[in-house]
Structure formats: C-alpha cells, structure tokens
Design a protein around this motif. Structure first.
Motif, short mmCIF file in Angstrom:
data_model
loop_
_atom_site.label_atom_id
_atom_site.label_comp_id
_atom_site.label_asym_id
_atom_site.label_seq_id
_atom_site.Cartn_x
_atom_site.Cartn_y
_atom_site.Cartn_z
N GLY B 336 -3.23 -3.83 -9.78
CA GLY B 336 -2.65 -4.08 -10.88
C GLY B 336 -2.27 -5.41 -10.54
O GLY B 336 -2.14 -6.14 -11.77
N PHE B 337 -1.23 -5.54 -9.62
CA PHE B 337 -0.74 -6.79 -9.81
C PHE B 337 -0.69 -8.27 -9.36
O PHE B 337 0.20 -9.19 -9.24
CB PHE B 337 1.25 -6.12 -8.77
N VAL B 338 -2.32 -8.19 -8.38
CA VAL B 338 -2.33 -8.28 -7.75
C VAL B 338 -3.81 -8.69 -8.27
O VAL B 338 -5.19 -8.34 -8.44
CB VAL B 338 -2.81 -8.36 -6.01
N PRO B 339 -4.08 -10.26 -7.93
CA PRO B 339 -3.50 -11.72 -9.07
C PRO B 339 -2.25 -11.24 -10.28
O PRO B 339 -2.23 -10.66 -10.55
CB PRO B 339 -3.94 -12.76 -8.83
N ASN B 340 -1.40 -12.03 -9.95
CA ASN B 340 -0.18 -12.63 -10.99
C ASN B 340 -0.57 -12.96 -12.16
O ASN B 340 -1.76 -13.94 -12.31
CB ASN B 340 0.70 -12.60 -10.16
N PRO B 341 -0.08 -12.95 -13.05
CA PRO B 341 -0.27 -13.40 -14.03
C PRO B 341 -0.48 -14.84 -14.18
O PRO B 341 -1.00 -15.57 -15.33
CB PRO B 341 0.73 -13.41 -15.10
N PHE B 342 0.21 -15.16 -13.30
CA PHE B 342 -0.46 -17.40 -13.04
C PHE B 342 -1.93 -17.49 -11.86
O PHE B 342 -1.97 -18.03 -11.67
CB PHE B 342 1.01 -17.87 -12.60
N GLU B 343 -1.99 -16.42 -11.72
CA GLU B 343 -3.64 -16.03 -10.81
C GLU B 343 -3.17 -16.42 -9.39
O GLU B 343 -4.18 -17.09 -8.75
CB GLU B 343 -4.57 -17.07 -11.25
N GLY B 344 -1.90 -16.66 -9.52
CA GLY B 344 -0.99 -16.11 -7.48
C GLY B 344 -1.40 -14.92 -7.19
O GLY B 344 -1.57 -13.94 -7.43
N VAL B 345 -0.81 -15.48 -6.01
CA VAL B 345 -0.65 -13.97 -5.49
C VAL B 345 0.25 -13.85 -4.45
O VAL B 345 0.65 -14.83 -3.45
CB VAL B 345 -1.53 -13.71 -4.06
N THR B 346 0.83 -12.55 -4.58
CA THR B 346 1.63 -12.23 -3.73
C THR B 346 1.46 -10.82 -3.34
O THR B 346 1.44 -10.03 -3.78
CB THR B 346 3.42 -11.86 -4.72
N GLU B 347 1.84 -10.72 -1.85
CA GLU B 347 1.21 -9.21 -1.41
C GLU B 347 2.59 -8.35 -1.28
O GLU B 347 3.78 -9.24 -1.45
CB GLU B 347 0.96 -9.50 0.02
N TYR B 348 2.54 -7.26 -0.87
CA TYR B 348 2.98 -5.97 -1.33
C TYR B 348 2.90 -5.45 -0.04
O TYR B 348 1.95 -4.81 0.62
CB TYR B 348 2.65 -5.62 -2.26
N TRP B 349 4.31 -4.69 0.53
CA TRP B 349 4.32 -3.63 1.81
C TRP B 349 4.93 -2.57 2.10
O TRP B 349 5.98 -3.23 1.93
CB TRP B 349 3.64 -4.13 3.48
N PRO B 350 5.03 -1.59 1.65
CA PRO B 350 6.67 -1.06 1.66
C PRO B 350 7.51 -0.60 2.70
O PRO B 350 6.64 -1.77 3.74
CB PRO B 350 5.96 0.72 1.56
N THR B 351 8.14 -1.12 2.78
CA THR B 351 9.85 -1.10 4.01
C THR B 351 9.50 0.43 4.99
O THR B 351 9.02 0.58 3.86
CB THR B 351 10.43 -2.30 3.21
N LEU B 352 10.19 -0.11 5.97
CA LEU B 352 10.91 1.56 6.97
C LEU B 352 10.75 1.76 5.54
O LEU B 352 11.11 3.19 5.83
CB LEU B 352 10.70 1.03 7.60
N ARG B 353 12.53 1.67 5.00
CA ARG B 353 12.86 1.91 3.96
C ARG B 353 12.42 3.13 2.87
O ARG B 353 12.80 4.13 3.12
CB ARG B 353 14.25 1.77 3.93
N GLU B 354 12.20 2.05 2.41
CA GLU B 354 10.65 2.63 1.38
C GLU B 354 10.17 3.78 1.53
O GLU B 354 10.10 4.53 0.87
CB GLU B 354 10.09 1.60 0.89
N ALA B 355 9.56 3.21 2.87
CA ALA B 355 8.41 4.60 3.20
C ALA B 355 8.98 6.31 4.14
O ALA B 355 8.91 7.08 3.70
CB ALA B 355 7.82 4.06 4.26
N SER B 356 10.21 6.28 4.29
CA SER B 356 11.42 7.30 4.52
C SER B 356 11.59 8.01 3.24
O SER B 356 11.80 9.10 3.29
CB SER B 356 12.60 6.78 5.27
N ILE B 357 12.09 7.46 2.15
CA ILE B 357 12.14 7.43 1.12
C ILE B 357 10.82 8.16 0.59
O ILE B 357 11.43 9.50 0.10
CB ILE B 357 12.84 7.04 -0.15
N ALA B 358 10.10 7.37 0.64
CA ALA B 358 8.45 8.45 -0.17
C ALA B 358 8.39 9.49 0.75
O ALA B 358 8.31 10.74 -0.13
CB ALA B 358 7.53 7.28 0.30
N LEU B 359 8.28 9.41 1.82
CA LEU B 359 8.50 10.54 2.80
C LEU B 359 9.13 12.09 2.43
O LEU B 359 8.70 13.13 2.84
CB LEU B 359 8.43 10.29 4.65
N GLY B 360 10.09 11.69 2.57
CA GLY B 360 11.39 12.40 2.55
C GLY B 360 10.93 13.84 0.54
O GLY B 360 11.08 14.58 0.33
N VAL B 361 10.83 12.45 -0.42
CA VAL B 361 10.13 12.76 -1.40
C VAL B 361 9.25 14.06 -0.89
O VAL B 361 8.89 15.20 -1.47
CB VAL B 361 9.81 12.06 -2.15
#
Ligand code: SF4
Ligand code: SF4
Lengths: 276, 390
Positions: B336-361
């Motif tokens: 939903g966020f790619v491409p952005n409102p300007f038809e540009g692309v910013t990619e996303y990938w979770p960081t290790l910390r973010e993944a650890s938090i998600a795993l904790g949940v």
C-alpha cells in the motif's frame, strides 16, 4: 509566577493558536469559563474564511530562490535535519512536475514546466482525510480552513500519514532536537517531541500576529529585490479581492490530485503569463 | 481453574521458560525503541507502517476465525465441535492479545494511548477498531471461561452465556471488517482502496485461522491425552478449503481489475510486489514464496482423499498459513505504501530489533495460548468421556 500577566497571555495565546491547549490552562488559572475568543486576540491577526495559496514556479529564477523560501520555513519552525530521507521532516520541499502531479503525466509538456522544481507543502484540504482518520482529534481543521496539529495529543499512530494522498506529513522517528543545531534553534517556536506527526501549518503562529506565511514573505522579498513578480501568493480563497484570488482569476492553475475530492487549497499556476 | 496452568511436566515448564526468554528479549528491545523512537525500525517517511501493523492485521484474522467453530457448533448444533470450540475461543483470546500489543508497540507516544478513549472520535476507524477488538477480547474470555468451568463441573453454563455467544458471532465479523476499513477507505492508496477488501480479509482469515487451529489440535493430540477428534479436524479442514478458494478467487478479482483496466495506480503496487517496480524488488522473492505455497496447498486441500490423510492436511495447513502470513502480515501493508504518493519508491525491510520485538509479541501470544490451553486440556482430560452440555 515570575512572568507578568502580559507575557503569560502572550504565551497562552500562542499555545492556543498552536493548538497546544492554552485555553484550558487559562481557564484553570483565571477560574472563569470564558470562550476562547474572549481570552486573547491580537487585533492585528490576519483572518479568513478559507486560507489558500497560489504558486507560480515559473517565477522562481534560480536554485537559490527555492532555497531561500524553504529556509525561511525550516529556520523559524525548527525543522531538524538528519541527513537521510528515512527520518526526514519536511514541511515545504521541491519535487519534479511528474512527482507532484503523478496523475497528470504529460510527456510532451513544455520544457520549462518539465524541468522546473515544484514547491510542495500541505494542501490544507477542504475535506482533509488526515482529519477524518485521526483517532484523537490531534489533527483538526480550523474555522479558517487551516488543518492543524496538536502535538501534545498525538499518539503517533501514523494513520494520518497513510491517509494523506500528498505525502505532506512527517513523523518524528527520532528526537527532533538531535537534528537541530542549538545555535540554529528559534526559541520563539516550540521544538517537537519524539514520536509525533507534524506538517506545515500555513504559519498559523504568524497569521495570529498579522504576518503572512514565511515562505510567501520570502518569495515576495525575492521578487521585490529583483524587481520581478512574486512566485507565491497567499490569501482568503473566499474573498474575490484577495491576492490569491486575483492571481487565480487571471491565470490557468491546477491542483494536486483533485480527483480524490480532498479539495486542496494550494494552487499551481501553470505556464503563460498574465492575460496570456 | 487457574491453578491448572501452574502444574505441569518438565517439558511444559521448559516451553514456558523458552517463551519467557523470547518475550524478555523482545521487551528489552522494546525499551530501547521506547527510548530512541521508532527510528530504530525499518519504517520511514514513505513506508510509515511496517511489520507491526502487518502482524496486527494478520492476527485480527486469526482472532476472528474462532467464529468458524462457533457457528457450526451453536447455530447448526454440530455437536462434534463441542470439544474444540474452546480451543478456538482461547486462540482468539491469544490472538487479540497480540493484536493489541502490536498496536501498542507501533505507537510513537504509547503513554498517550488512552487519548483514544479520552477524546473519542467516531469518525476515525481506529477508534472503532479499538472498541470492537477490546469487546471481542472480553467476550471470548468470558465465554471460554464460563463454558469451561461449567464443563468441569458437568453442568450447563449459566443461561446468560448463550446470548453472549450469539453476540460474539457478528462481533467476530466486525473486528475483521473494521480492520479492513482501516485500509479500504483511504483516498490515494490504490492498493487498499478496494470494495472487496473486507471480503478478502474475511476469506483469508477463515482460511488461515482454522488452519492454525488444525495444526494446534494435532499438536495437542500428540502431547496430551486430550483428543480433539478426527471428525472435527476434518470438518475444520473443509472450512479451510472453501475459505482458501474464496481467498484466491478474490485476489484474482483484484488482479483482473488492475491489469485489465491498465490504470497505473491500480497496477503499480502489484507490480512492485510480484515483479518489481522501477528496479526495486526486495519483496518479490517473498511474495512468490507466498504464491507458491498457496498453489501447493490448494490441491492438497481440494482432493478429498488427500485431505482425509491427516499428514497431508497438516502439510497443507502449514503451507497455507505461511503463505497467508506473508501475504497479509507483510505484503499487504508494504504494498500500500509502494509506490509512494509521488510515484517514487522507498523500500522497507524490518530491522533486527524490530523483528525481535515482533517475535517477542508472538511469544507473548503463545504464552497466553499455552496457559489457556493447559487449563482447557487439563479440564478436558479429567472429563474425558462425559458428554458436553452446551
Ligand atoms: S495535504 Fe495531506 S496533511 Fe495536508 S490537509 Fe490534505 S490530507 Fe491533510
Ligand atoms: S499520528 Fe497523531 S495526528 Fe496522526 S492520526 Fe495518529 S494521533 Fe492523529
């Protein structure tokens, strides 16, 4: 309290304008239940039914012109700079025609328009989706059409960022004070806190003091110095005699993604000169 | 009954401590995020929701799927579900716990979360989502607990539980419909702006949730003396099959509209997810993994003689669950966020910390699930052979 009454009212009035909840504070301290409008109004304040802006990028002559306009905003509003696009806070910035108007591509458009950077900012939409989705009313629309933020109420859910079709909102992924050099800080304007959303406010704090938005002022100053026409105009869209209505009446203008029905209040004058 | 969660074998306690360890690790990483802000995640100005909200969305579906056991059991008097309906209800409790936690860890100013209640804003879908999710959590705790304690005593649950059960049915639909509305009503996000979003959400939920339930039932049978029964598992297998067919069909509809109309905004996110957009293709391998797993799972489920073999059914469920987890827990939000409102692309990938938090949940959710299942199973083991009264 060490500050005198005048100073106090000034701060309270300012924070009310900024939506920082000054009114309840005043009510609490004064013990009366007066209306917000009775509390503090600067008689010089600029008012309107619906504030709007018109931008004619053909009047920007050099890169420096753009820089000055953007810097005018960034410097007074304590916009941090982290040097990366991921954490970036942007209130006003530039982009190409294609990115500004992605739903109106035109490969044969006039070179001057194609190459020229467009100035982008929050459109202060008439029917703003960001306001509609906010679960705390931290984003709200004022009577004068300005879409405003209360950064003390925002929970940082970023629903408004998903809802804004114009990429006008920024989130404080990091403590904004870390991206701000102390010597650059404008102590007259609040810095924000980590974890809240922010965006252009049409310089609501300046309007309340009788000043037009900083970017428009800078653009008009540039024009005055060079003896040319200004690139940015500001005024009441409801008033046919306002600056902004006068330029719009004489020139062809477009808005970003009008098909979405948000009703942007920022207009872009495209090609052609007055009476062309 | 709570004390039943406190008596267990060595294996049980090892599992509990293992989960606690992951929860603890997630918590430490969360404290870091709390201090330094969401900048420690992979999210950006352009992709402002990521893994957390994706997982939240996916888990709302898992929670809603309990209704697929409640409907046959209570509305169609399908007695065979008597024993496992509690597994569905407790799974819903664990799933909603995770949902609420994922929302919480996603907030930039979590200490202000009560503002949603202090300044109720009915025009915000997020407000309604908070209302229906918490209501659903309450409903399932009460219903699960009351029916289970009645079973233990061999009596009928109090009469007031029945109406709650009936209320919980439309309520389950509401949580996932409202969650779909978070996305489906945003102008300018073409990928989400689809009238069949809620239908897709429900279809994928009723495939993924029950698939997880089958896997859990099989594990429960292996590890304990409680047997959820062959027939109920097969019946749930049929639900999974129909729902997955509906889900794939609905996704096909989206593809048709996008690619036959050839409207760039409609196509771009799909292109980004499945073939890459303007040279950006970080999510392509993941999305194809999801598609292939879905394609593999379908025949295994559809051919009756295959589905009837529990080993095959379990394989299909695992494949399907992973497929939907990728598709809905990740691709749907990022797309939903790619491409952005300007038809540009910013990619996303979770960081290790973010993944650890998600795993904790997730570990927190499994902790809740383990404790609740332990209670339910102990009761079931003790009442084995006794007819269930509700
Ligand atoms: S441009 Fe975006 S942030 Fe500004 S009012 Fe419109 S929707 Fe809201
Ligand atoms: S991030 Fe803040 S302003 Fe935006 S929707 Fe959430 S609470 Fe409202």
């Amino acid at each position: 309290m060490s500050m005198n009454r005048r100073q106090f009212l000034k701060i309270a009035g300012m924070s009310t304008v900024l939506g920082l909840g000054g009114v309840p504070v005043i009510n609490l301290l004064k013990g009366d239940k007066s209306e917000a409008s009775h509390v503090f109004v600067n008689e010089k304040a600029l008012t309107a039914k619906r504030w709007g802006m018109a931008i004619d990028v053909s009047k920007f002559r050099t890169d420096d012109d753009y820089k000055k306009v953007i810097h005018a905003c960034n410097s007074i509003h304590n916009i941090p700079d982290f040097g990366n696009s991921k954490d970036q806070i942007k209130w006003i910035w530039t982009d190409t025609y294609e990115h500004t108007f992605p739903t109106q591509p035109n490969e044969f458009i006039e070179e001057s328009v194609k190459e020229k950077p467009f100035v982008l900012l929050c459109n202060h939409c008439e029917n703003p989706p960001c306001v509609r989705v906010c679960p705390t009313k931290a984003t709200f629309k004022r009577k004068d059409g300005i879409v405003m933020m209360d950064q003390h109420r925002c929970i940082g859910c970023r629903f408004c960022m998903a809802a804004c079709p114009f990429g006008a909102r920024s989130f404080n992924y990091k403590d904004p004070r870390l991206g701000l050099k102390p010597e650059d800080e404008n102590t007259q304007y609040p810095t924000r806190t980590i974890g809240v959303v922010e965006k252009c406010t049409f310089c609501a704090e300046r309007l309340s003091k009788g000043l037009i938005p900083a970017c428009v002022e800078a653009s008009q100053q540039i024009a005055k110095d060079a003896g040319t026409e200004a690139a940015m105009y500001f005024g009441d869209l409801d008033d046919p005699s306002s600056d902004v209505r006068k330029v719009l009446a004489g020139r062809y203008s477009i808005r970003r993604k009008p098909e979405l029905g948000t009703g942007p209040s920022v207009f872009y004058i495209i090609g052609g000169d007055k009476n062309a | 009954m709570l004390e039943k969660a406190l008596q267990g074998s060595r294996k049980y306690w090892t599992w509990i401590f293992f989960l606690l360890l992951i929860v603890g690790n997630g918590f430490i990483n969360y404290l870091y995020q709390f201090k330094h802000g969401l900048g420690i995640t992979g999210m950006s100005r352009d992709v402002s929701w990521g893994l957390y909200i994706g997982q939240f969305t996916f888990l709302v579906g898992v929670a809603a799927s309990a209704v697929m056991l409640v409907i046959p059991h209570y509305l169609h008097d399908f007695k065979k579900f008597g024993k496992i309906v509690i597994l569905g209800e407790f799974l819903a409790v664990a799933a909603v716990t995770m949902c609420v936690t994922f929302i919480f860890v996603d907030l930039g100013q979590p200490m202000r979360v009560l503002n949603v209640i202090l300044h109720p804003t009915p025009n915000s879908i997020l407000f309604w989502d908070a209302v229906v999710l918490n209501g659903y959590l309450g409903l399932n705790i009460v219903i699960g607990w009351m029916t289970l304690s009645a079973d233990r005593k061999g009596i009928k649950p109090p009469a007031w539980v029945k109406p709650l059960i009936y209320v919980s049915i439309p309520w389950a639909f509401s949580i996932h419909t409202v969650t779909a509305f978070l996305y489906a009503g945003l102008p300018g996000r073409h990928f989400w702006l689809s009238a069949i979003m809620a239908a897709r959400f429900l279809a994928s939920a009723f495939a993924g949730g029950p698939a997880l339930l089958i896997i859990l039932s099989l594990i429960v049978r292996k590890l304990t003396k409680f047997d959820p029964g062959k027939e109920p598992i097969q019946a749930v297998g049929k639900i999974v099959t129909y729902a997955m067919i509906a889900n794939v069909f609905l996704l096909g509809l989206e593809f048709f509209t996008a690619f036959y109309s050839q409207i760039p905004g409609e196509m771009n996110s799909f292109k980004y997810l499945y073939v890459g957009f303007e040279g950006h293709d970080k999510l392509v391998p993941l999305m194809w993994t999801s598609s292939i797993l879905a394609i593999v799972s379908l025949p295994l489920l559809i051919v009756p003689s295959w589905r009837k073999k529990e080993g095959v059914l379990a394989t299909a469920c695992v494949a399907l669950f992973i497929s939907l987890w990728i598709d809905k827990g990740f691709g749907l939000v990022i797309g939903g966020f790619v491409p952005n409102p300007f038809e540009g692309v910013t990619e996303y990938w979770p960081t290790l910390r973010e993944a650890s938090i998600a795993l904790g949940v997730w570990a927190l959710g499994f902790l809740v699930l383990t404790l609740l299942y332990k209670i339910a199973i102990t009761v079931r083991e003790q009442t084995a052979g006794i007819e269930i009264e509700h």
